[in-house]
Motif scaffolding. Structure first.
Motif, PDB file in Angstrom:
ATOM      1  N   ASP A  82     -58.610 -34.268  99.342  1.00  0.00           N
ATOM      2  CA  ASP A  82     -58.690 -34.442  97.885  1.00  0.00           C
ATOM      3  C   ASP A  82     -57.287 -34.353  97.285  1.00  0.00           C
ATOM      4  N   HIS A  83     -56.364 -35.031  97.967  1.00  0.00           N
ATOM      5  CA  HIS A  83     -54.955 -35.036  97.557  1.00  0.00           C
ATOM      6  C   HIS A  83     -54.415 -36.440  97.826  1.00  0.00           C
ATOM      7  N   HIS A  84     -54.116 -37.177  96.783  1.00  0.00           N
ATOM      8  CA  HIS A  84     -53.860 -38.606  96.929  1.00  0.00           C
ATOM      9  C   HIS A  84     -52.399 -38.965  96.671  1.00  0.00           C
ATOM     10  N   PRO A  85     -51.851 -39.849  97.504  1.00  0.00           N
ATOM     11  CA  PRO A  85     -50.446 -40.236  97.367  1.00  0.00           C
ATOM     12  C   PRO A  85     -50.225 -41.265  96.273  1.00  0.00           C
ATOM     13  N   GLU A  86     -48.992 -41.343  95.840  1.00  0.00           N
ATOM     14  CA  GLU A  86     -48.522 -42.492  95.077  1.00  0.00           C
ATOM     15  C   GLU A  86     -47.891 -43.378  96.149  1.00  0.00           C
TER      16      GLU A  86
END
Length: 96
Positions: free
Chosen positions: A56-60
């Motif tokens: 639940d941690h999304h990159p740019e």
């Protein structure tokens, strides 16, 4: 909520994840991955997306042909946290 890393902790953590650097003008880390072709780059993004979703941690990120530019920062914490280091480590492993 994840806690923002101190500058010293961030520097130490960056030493454990090859080729990741601090992003100029932001409390973020980044890396540019270059693959053999678009298929390999997109495959990397697909595998990394599954890991990011589980965390639940999304990159740019940005993809142009065989290049994937990634920036990681925990927006809720206002900067780099352990989640970013964990995701960067996973992305390096996925890329091989």
């Amino acid at each position: 909520m994840a806690e923002r890393l101190s500058p010293e902790a961030r520097k130490q953590a960056l030493g454990t994840i090859p080729d990741w650097t601090e992003v100029q003008g932001r409390d973020a880390i980044g890396k540019t991955f270059v693959f053999k072709d678009f298929n390999e780059a997109f495959g990397f993004m697909t595998r990394a997306a599954l890991v990011a979703e589980k965390m639940d941690h999304h990159p740019e990120w940005r993809n142009v042909y065989k290049t994937v530019e990634v920036v990681l920062s925990t927006h809720d914490a206002g900067g780099v946290t352990g989640l970013d280091i964990k995701l960067a480590t996973a992305m390096n492993a996925i890329a091989g």
